[in-house]
Design an enzyme around this catalytic site. Structure first.
Site, mmCIF file in Angstrom:
data_model
loop_
_atom_site.group_PDB
_atom_site.id
_atom_site.type_symbol
_atom_site.label_atom_id
_atom_site.label_comp_id
_atom_site.label_asym_id
_atom_site.label_seq_id
_atom_site.Cartn_x
_atom_site.Cartn_y
_atom_site.Cartn_z
ATOM 1 N N ASP A 29 12.078 -0.426 -4.918
ATOM 2 C CA ASP A 29 13.195 -0.629 -5.853
ATOM 3 C C ASP A 29 13.352 0.526 -6.945
ATOM 4 O OD1 ASP A 29 10.726 -1.174 -7.263
ATOM 5 O OD2 ASP A 29 11.834 -2.911 -8.313
ATOM 6 N N ASP A 83 11.186 1.739 -9.290
ATOM 7 C CA ASP A 83 10.903 1.688 -10.668
ATOM 8 C C ASP A 83 9.578 2.348 -10.767
ATOM 9 O OD1 ASP A 83 9.114 -0.065 -9.498
ATOM 10 O OD2 ASP A 83 9.500 -1.867 -10.456
ATOM 11 N N ASP A 117 9.241 4.109 -4.825
ATOM 12 C CA ASP A 117 9.031 2.783 -4.084
ATOM 13 C C ASP A 117 10.375 2.078 -3.754
ATOM 14 O OD1 ASP A 117 9.619 2.267 -6.659
ATOM 15 O OD2 ASP A 117 8.289 0.329 -6.674
ATOM 16 N N SER A 174 10.197 -4.750 -4.703
ATOM 17 C CA SER A 174 9.746 -3.654 -5.018
ATOM 18 C C SER A 174 8.867 -2.775 -3.732
ATOM 19 C CB SER A 174 8.929 -3.971 -6.038
ATOM 20 O OG SER A 174 8.311 -2.601 -6.685
#
Length: 444
Positions: free
Chosen positions: A241, A243, A239, A102
């Site tokens: 990833d 999400d 960010d 992440s």
């Protein structure tokens, strides 16, 4: 021994703590546990990753582990975490694996698992997987070994899903998107353009090592500058990833997750889609969010910090919206996990529908100055039981009244107590936080 799974999967320094051997064993155990719970068919797993260099190595290990336990594998390539969650359901898979850390620095990596339908695994299943890490003496052979294939249109399937969840075309909007050199570098510019916006993409050239490096939602400074430079209507930052989503208004001012939730809550309320006129936020959300929602007849329910706790409350109560100040927003009608691209599309759709600039929409909430002080202590339990600390907190709360808020929260992993104070003025919040920090330190 500490539990392997944290609040968001298994994370660690890649090739040191999170090794290929651990990734292989974890994937194989997950496949075996799934097969034991449902023997009606051969398990199918989808595997995606963000672009950090160690993801290539860990992807190979995860795929090998799944196939060695008899699961067929659909390899998705580089795409956002919420895309993996979506494709678990869209491809009728039994398991989803996302390899990403992440917003963490590049040397870290992680493995996040999704159950059928794209939901996070229950704690009990994670415990079974952890307990089954030792490799069995007998593995399937011959035709029992899992097969591996690629899904070349994985990003396109996800983009189409997002477009279907976008209620208004974004025609006339000029945006700058910061992809954090991460998993959204292909999907985000593509979907925003196809939704009708004029798009300028920055930090959208991942090379395996530059993910989250001075960019993205944790470092939006360059995005703020780019929005002003290009005369854009807004900026969007994701960010690694994707999400999460935070935004920047046309003047280059940051719009955080609390403000985005305020905008989306009013949009859903206007459409009659905000279940029970209730929004779910964490205890760290700004008091300004609570005050703004109260003024519009919307109730705010709070949970512990962590998107999994927000999601648990949303699902338990059948609610329509929740999230965190960090920009991790949950819209369960359209996604089973936080989706930064979906959040951005819904935010821009509200701009397009109302014809209002982002600064005006976000202005529904007055963000109170918030000061957070981390106090290292010898004993968190002693602080929690201290009458001196309770009295000091009570005194500050009495001084602030409804114009401010105090929150003391012990760290879950360290001997730290986090002291958070919100007040109408920055110096008032800072003085109160420093005063409480001194009492906390003395009490330990």
């Amino acid at each position: 021994m500490a539990r392997l799974f944290g609040t968001d999967g298994v994370r660690g320094l890649a090739n040191a703590e999170l090794t290929p051997e651990l990734a292989l064993s974890l994937a194989a155990s997950a496949a075996r546990v799934l097969a034991a719970h449902d023997r009606s068919h051969r398990p199918v797993a989808v595997v995606g990753r963000d672009p950090r260099a160690s993801g290539e190595m860990l992807e190979a290990a995860v795929v090998a582990g799944l196939a060695s336990a008899g699961a067929d594998v659909l390899r998705l390539g580089v795409l956002p975490t919420p895309a993996v969650a979506y494709l678990v359901g869209a491809l009728d898979a039994d398991l989803g694996v996302m390899i990403s850390a992440s917003h963490n620095p590049m040397p870290d990596n992680g493995i996040k698992l999704f159950a059928a339908g794209g939901h996070k695994l229950p704690d009990g299943i994670e415990d079974e997987i952890e307990a089954g890490l030792p490799a069995p003496a007998i593995r399937p052979t011959g035709s029992g070994v899992g097969r591996v294939s690629d899904v070349p249109d994985a990003v396109e399937r996800y983009v189409e899903h997002l477009l279907a969840a976008t209620p208004n075309p974004l025609t006339g909007l000029k945006i700058v998107v910061d992809c954090a050199n991460g998993a959204s570098s292909a999907a985000a510019p593509e979907v925003y353009r196809r939704a009708g916006a004029e798009v300028i993409a920055i930090h959208a050239d991942p090379d395996g090592v530059n993910i989250n490096e001075h960019c993205g939602s944790n470092h939006p400074e360059l995005l703020c500058e780019a929005v002003v430079k290009h005369g854009a209507d807004l900026g969007i930052a994701h960010d690694g990833d994707a999400d999460r989503c935070v935004a920047v208004d046309a003047a280059g001012e940051l719009i955080d997750g609390d403000q985005i939730m305020a905008v989306l809550a009013l949009a859903l309320a206007d459409a009659g889609e905000l279940t029970d006129d209730t929004l779910v936020a964490t205890v760290m959300s700004n008091l300004g969010l609570h005050l703004a929602m109260r003024a519009h007849g919307i109730n705010v329910v709070t949970t512990a910090v962590g998107d999994r706790y927000v999601l648990e409350k949303i699902r338990a109560s059948g609610l329509a919206l929740g999230g965190e100040q960090s920009g991790h927003i949950l819209l369960p009608a359209y996604a089973t996990t936080g989706d930064g691209l979906l959040t951005a599309l819904r935010l821009m759709s509200r701009m397009a529908a109302t014809g209002k600039p982002l600064v005006e929409l976000a202005g529904v909430m007055n963000r109170l100055p918030q000061v957070l002080v981390n106090v290292r202590v010898a004993d968190k339990a002693a602080v929690a039981g201290s009458s001196a600390v309770r009295d000091a907190v009570g005194a500050v709360e009495a001084e602030l009244g409804e114009r401010g808020r105090v929150l003391l929260r012990p760290s879950g992993t360290e001997q730290l107590v986090r002291v958070m104070v919100e007040a109408p003025a920055q110096d008032t919040a800072q003085a109160a936080a420093d005063r409480l920090a001194g009492v906390v330190s003395a009490a330990s």
